[in-house]
Design a protein around this motif. Structure first.
Motif, PDB file in Angstrom:
ATOM      1  N   GLN B 296       0.814  -1.226   0.000  1.00  0.00           N
ATOM      2  CA  GLN B 296       0.000   0.000   0.000  1.00  0.00           C
ATOM      3  C   GLN B 296       0.847   1.276   0.000  1.00  0.00           C
ATOM      4  O   GLN B 296       0.311   2.384  -0.046  1.00  0.00           O
ATOM      5  CB  GLN B 296      -0.947  -0.013   1.190  1.00  0.00           C
ATOM      6  CG  GLN B 296      -1.964  -1.139   1.069  1.00  0.00           C
ATOM      7  CD  GLN B 296      -3.109  -0.983   2.068  1.00  0.00           C
ATOM      8  OE1 GLN B 296      -3.391   0.102   2.551  1.00  0.00           O
ATOM      9  NE2 GLN B 296      -3.766  -2.093   2.367  1.00  0.00           N
ATOM     10  N   ALA B 297       2.154   1.112   0.051  1.00  0.00           N
ATOM     11  CA  ALA B 297       3.109   2.218  -0.102  1.00  0.00           C
ATOM     12  C   ALA B 297       2.780   3.455   0.735  1.00  0.00           C
ATOM     13  O   ALA B 297       2.607   4.550   0.206  1.00  0.00           O
ATOM     14  CB  ALA B 297       3.248   2.578  -1.583  1.00  0.00           C
ATOM     15  N   LYS B 298       2.647   3.274   2.045  1.00  0.00           N
ATOM     16  CA  LYS B 298       2.326   4.411   2.917  1.00  0.00           C
ATOM     17  C   LYS B 298       3.579   5.047   3.529  1.00  0.00           C
ATOM     18  O   LYS B 298       3.490   5.898   4.408  1.00  0.00           O
ATOM     19  CB  LYS B 298       1.377   3.956   4.037  1.00  0.00           C
ATOM     20  CG  LYS B 298      -0.018   3.634   3.554  1.00  0.00           C
ATOM     21  CD  LYS B 298      -0.728   4.894   3.065  1.00  0.00           C
ATOM     22  CE  LYS B 298      -2.075   4.554   2.445  1.00  0.00           C
ATOM     23  NZ  LYS B 298      -2.650   5.707   1.714  1.00  0.00           N
ATOM     24  N   PHE B 299       4.755   4.602   3.091  1.00  0.00           N
ATOM     25  CA  PHE B 299       6.005   5.164   3.596  1.00  0.00           C
ATOM     26  C   PHE B 299       6.376   6.365   2.734  1.00  0.00           C
ATOM     27  O   PHE B 299       5.934   6.469   1.591  1.00  0.00           O
ATOM     28  CB  PHE B 299       7.099   4.090   3.504  1.00  0.00           C
ATOM     29  CG  PHE B 299       7.968   4.011   4.719  1.00  0.00           C
ATOM     30  CD1 PHE B 299       7.437   4.026   5.988  1.00  0.00           C
ATOM     31  CD2 PHE B 299       9.345   3.896   4.593  1.00  0.00           C
ATOM     32  CE1 PHE B 299       8.244   3.942   7.112  1.00  0.00           C
ATOM     33  CE2 PHE B 299      10.164   3.814   5.713  1.00  0.00           C
ATOM     34  CZ  PHE B 299       9.608   3.833   6.975  1.00  0.00           C
ATOM     35  N   PHE B 300       7.196   7.256   3.261  1.00  0.00           N
ATOM     36  CA  PHE B 300       7.576   8.423   2.444  1.00  0.00           C
ATOM     37  C   PHE B 300       8.983   8.886   2.784  1.00  0.00           C
ATOM     38  O   PHE B 300       9.558   8.496   3.796  1.00  0.00           O
ATOM     39  CB  PHE B 300       6.577   9.565   2.636  1.00  0.00           C
ATOM     40  CG  PHE B 300       6.166   9.796   4.059  1.00  0.00           C
ATOM     41  CD1 PHE B 300       6.955  10.555   4.905  1.00  0.00           C
ATOM     42  CD2 PHE B 300       4.993   9.229   4.572  1.00  0.00           C
ATOM     43  CE1 PHE B 300       6.595  10.755   6.225  1.00  0.00           C
ATOM     44  CE2 PHE B 300       4.631   9.426   5.905  1.00  0.00           C
ATOM     45  CZ  PHE B 300       5.432  10.190   6.732  1.00  0.00           C
ATOM     46  N   GLN B 301       9.538   9.716   1.882  1.00  0.00           N
ATOM     47  CA  GLN B 301      10.879  10.270   2.100  1.00  0.00           C
ATOM     48  C   GLN B 301      10.783  11.481   3.015  1.00  0.00           C
ATOM     49  O   GLN B 301       9.751  12.154   3.044  1.00  0.00           O
ATOM     50  CB  GLN B 301      11.485  10.653   0.752  1.00  0.00           C
ATOM     51  CG  GLN B 301      11.826   9.435  -0.100  1.00  0.00           C
ATOM     52  CD  GLN B 301      12.004   9.799  -1.545  1.00  0.00           C
ATOM     53  OE1 GLN B 301      11.035   9.852  -2.295  1.00  0.00           O
ATOM     54  NE2 GLN B 301      13.229  10.066  -1.952  1.00  0.00           N
ATOM     55  N   VAL B 302      11.883  11.756   3.730  1.00  0.00           N
ATOM     56  CA  VAL B 302      11.838  12.811   4.753  1.00  0.00           C
ATOM     57  C   VAL B 302      13.069  13.731   4.702  1.00  0.00           C
ATOM     58  O   VAL B 302      13.972  13.527   3.888  1.00  0.00           O
ATOM     59  CB  VAL B 302      11.750  12.187   6.160  1.00  0.00           C
ATOM     60  CG1 VAL B 302      10.445  11.436   6.339  1.00  0.00           C
ATOM     61  CG2 VAL B 302      12.948  11.282   6.414  1.00  0.00           C
ATOM     62  N   GLY B 303      13.091  14.664   5.632  1.00  0.00           N
ATOM     63  CA  GLY B 303      14.216  15.606   5.760  1.00  0.00           C
ATOM     64  C   GLY B 303      13.770  17.015   5.407  1.00  0.00           C
ATOM     65  O   GLY B 303      13.480  17.283   4.251  1.00  0.00           O
TER      66      GLY B 303
END
Lengths: 94, 640
Positions: B296-303
């Motif tokens: 479900q691709a609920k992860f994301f890039q950060v910073g």
């Protein structure tokens, strides 16, 4: 065949002088590099001091070490080539 | 991180690998004798060699690792840039010329050139092998990391892919192909890094780093109702559990059947719950990213930045900035890094990546990884000195760098190559600071691995730039790995089998033995690359430098500069350097963590061994030489 160098070097009369120059330049650089490490360990707060262009001493010194290495390298090459030209006249250049 | 396949990247990737292999096969036709296999017959132009030197050196560690470490630990990553370049000074001023005069194909030959010693042959060959393998690990880890967003494939596939391609390159051609491949790749890496830095500066700083087709996540912040220090309720979220991990509180909340983790913090008397990222173990071993299955691709890039200060005022964005303006603005502002906390919740493993607000002035100083400021422990300070020592002394002692000294015609050319390399590498390392900082504040970081900072930053600025940079980085790894495998196969086939065990090979059989050794080392490297997944590659390279500096450099320096050095002294030094540095690394906190133990219970706190192993190796060469003065003729100084 495997024990031969890729290209044989000729006689190099400047070798000793170049080696001495190399050692000197090494110690000059070591002094500044060691200085950076010493400040970090002994007087860390100094690295936060604003130096110029809005950057702190850590950034200025770090970039300075990179630039200094390049400049010292160019000077070393110039001097070594001059020693070779002066001292290897009549010899096969190595 | 969860990635889909990128078709443009795939096209460039296939194109690049095709070019690399094509070059290898082209030069393979010209390569027949053992001399051309090992050292390109001494016919490489100095300028080509200089950029190839840079290509060799600007490995995955530099491009992927340093940028990644700067993005996560700020200035501490830049320490690697400074130290890696300073190492060239030792190589140029102390080693380059005398080594060229000793000119043999491998590090072992150079050490052995003034006296035939079976002990040196054996110990130096083993040292070359160990250093090469430690340098191979980060390259393979980097390859795996690179392939994940490039092709949407798992980490191990990347490692296997690089391993196979490199084995094919090495087995088909040898040094000639890698010199030209390294030249092309070194040049491209410099150009692309410059383009990326221009993008970073043009883009400036922004509190909400949205990019075309890649909007940045809006982080939730909740005000909970507390009972003492326990969260009782938080809006329409249901409180599931609360964990104290080494003084930091994490709260699990649930809404619409999805569980999420938040970090609880207190300022004055007000409590806040800040949204975090999490990877947790579910039933049946399934992995959940932010409470949802991977698909479900609920992860994301950060910073990102939480505060941008320009001329003493808070702003939401800056617009284009000059290079020094960029650095000074970050220094005055506040950066949000994502730190990891690992714990178990209801018997299931959880990794939470929480927001850690870091003042820019701390981010732009050493200390976030290697603590040296107020309150730093003696171990931490020693670790910092040890790292700087290893980086400074390690370059000159790397076997795959030394081999390239022999690929030009004369000392003058070798020197010019080295200086060109220093200039190219120096320029690149200055750019790493901008690329690393750019990645830290542009919402591109993958919390699972810092190594992809620079390529993912390129992706935010456009998929074409990303695909070209990824392809070059992949070629970078191919080139470095093939150089290392050649050094390792040379150590096995030439030094060990031919010189030490006196196996009588003709020229053809020597080349065949080298290729078989390359195959064996390649397979081993693939296995290690998979085992060390997730570690920062610069940190891993630091270990290779420590071992090289301890095992090889004292031996080389004493041979070149101390007339009374003996064969026994050299072999004692190599053995002492290898054993002491390996022992410290294998018992370090990081390895403790790899063994599945608590890092804080490791038998010592030193991550980098050089501060102990380098002096020990010096002591060994000195004592060993003094102890064997009667039995061995003293070595003549090569430059005397």
């Amino acid at each position: 065949m495997l024990h031969k160098p890729a290209i044989e070097s000729g006689i190099d009369n400047a070798a000793k002088r170049k080696a001495r120059l190399g050692v000197w330049f090494f110690f000059i650089y070591l002094f500044f590099y060691g200085g950076f490490v010493a400040i970090g360990v002994l007087n860390y707060e100094l690295l936060a001091t604003q130096v110029t262009l809005g950057v702190n001493l850590a950034v200025f010194y770090g970039m300075g070490l990179i630039l200094f290495a390049v400049l010292l390298g160019i000077l070393y090459n110039f001097l070594c080539s001059r020693y070779e030209d002066e001292m290897n006249e009549g010899e096969a250049k190595s | 991180m969860i990635y889909g396949i990128s078709y443009i990247a795939l096209i460039f990737f296939v194109l690049f690998v095709g070019v690399v292999l094509g070059l290898s096969f082209y030069f393979a036709r010209k390569t027949s004798s053992a001399s051309s296999y090992y050292a390109a017959g001494g016919q490489i132009h100095w300028a080509v060699n200089g950029i190839a030197f840079a290509g060799d050196y600007l490995s995955a560690a530099s491009f992927l690792g340093i940028c990644g470490m700067i993005a996560t630990a700020g200035y501490d990553g830049f320490l690697y840039s400074i130290g890696f370049l300073a190492g060239w000074i030792v190589a140029l001023f102390l080693i380059a010329e005398p080594m060229k005069r000793l000119g043999k194909y491998t590090f072992t030959d150079a050490l052995n050139s003034t006296f035939k010693s079976r002990a040196i042959t054996l110990t130096a060959a083993i040292s070359t092998l160990i250093v090469s393998i430690f340098y191979l690990i980060p390259q393979m880890v980097g390859a795996g990391d690179l392939v994940t967003p490039l092709l949407g494939l798992p980490h191990w596939v990347g490692v296997v892919l690089v391993g196979i391609v490199v084995i094919v390159i090495v087995a088909s051609a040898g040094m000639t192909s890698t010199t030209y491949v390294q030249f092309i790749k070194g040049g491209l890496l410099l150009i692309l890094s410059t383009i990326l830095t221009v993008y970073i500066l043009k883009n400036g700083l922004n509190l909400q780093p949205d990019h075309t087709g890649q909007p940045y996540h809006r982080f939730m912040s909740l005000s909970p109702t507390m009972s003492d220090t326990t969260v009782v309720s938080a809006g329409d979220w249901k409180v599931v559990s609360q964990q104290d991990v080494k003084g930091k509180d994490f709260v699990k909340l649930e809404k619409d059947g999805v569980a999420r983790w938040f970090r609880l913090s207190q300022k004055d008397s007000a409590y806040t719950l800040a949204e975090a990222l999490s990877i947790s173990e579910g039933e049946n071993g399934q992995t959940f990213y932010n409470g949802k299955p991977k698909a479900q691709a609920k992860f994301f890039q950060v910073g990102h930045m939480s505060k941008i200060i320009v001329d003493g005022k808070e702003v939401s964005k800056t617009g284009a900035l000059g290079p020094f303006e960029y650095l000074s603005t970050i220094e005055k502002s506040e950066v949000v890094r994502f730190s990891e906390a690992k714990f178990t919740d209801n018997g299931k493993k959880v990794s939470v990546y929480y927001q850690a607000k870091t003042p820019g002035k701390d981010f732009m100083l050493p200390g976030l990884k290697y603590k040296i400021g107020k309150g730093a422990s003696i171990w931490s300070r020693l670790d910092f000195i040890s790292l700087m020592l290893a980086l400074f002394l390690g370059t000159a002692a790397l076997p795959h760098i030394l081999i390239r000294y022999y690929t030009v015609k004369s000392q003058r050319d070798a020197r010019k190559s080295t200086i060109l390399a220093i200039a190219a590498i120096g320029a690149f390392y200055v750019l790493t600071l901008f690329m690393g900082l750019g990645a830290a504040v542009n919402g591109v970081m993958d919390v699972e691995s810092s190594n992809m900072a620079a390529p993912l930053l390129a992706k935010a600025f456009g998929v074409v730039l990303f695909s070209i940079i990824s392809a070059v980085a992949f070629a970078t790894i191919l080139g470095t790995v093939s150089g290392l495998i050649i050094a390792s196969s040379g150590a096995i086939a030439h030094d060990l089998m031919d010189n030490y065990f006196k196996v009588n090979f003709n020229d053809d059989k020597k080349v065949r033995a080298g290729k078989m050794a390359a195959f064996g080392v390649g397979i081993f490297a693939i296995a290690l690359g998979i085992l060390f997944k997730g570690m920062n590659v610069s940190f891993l390279v630091g270990w290779a430098f420590s071992i090289a500096a301890s095992a090889n450099l004292p031996a080389i320096l004493f041979l070149l500069f101390w007339k009374r050095t003996t064969a026994k002294g050299i072999s004692w030094s190599i053995v002492t350097g290898i054993v002491s540095s390996l022992a410290i690394i294998l018992t370090s906190p990081t390895m403790w963590d790899r063994y599945g133990l608590d890092a804080s219970t490791a038998i010592h706190k030193l991550e980098n061994p050089a501060i102990i192993s380098f002096p020990l190796a010096i002591l060994a060469v000195w004592l060993g030489s003094l102890a064997s003065q009667d039995k061995n003729a003293a070595v003549q100084r090569t430059e005397a």
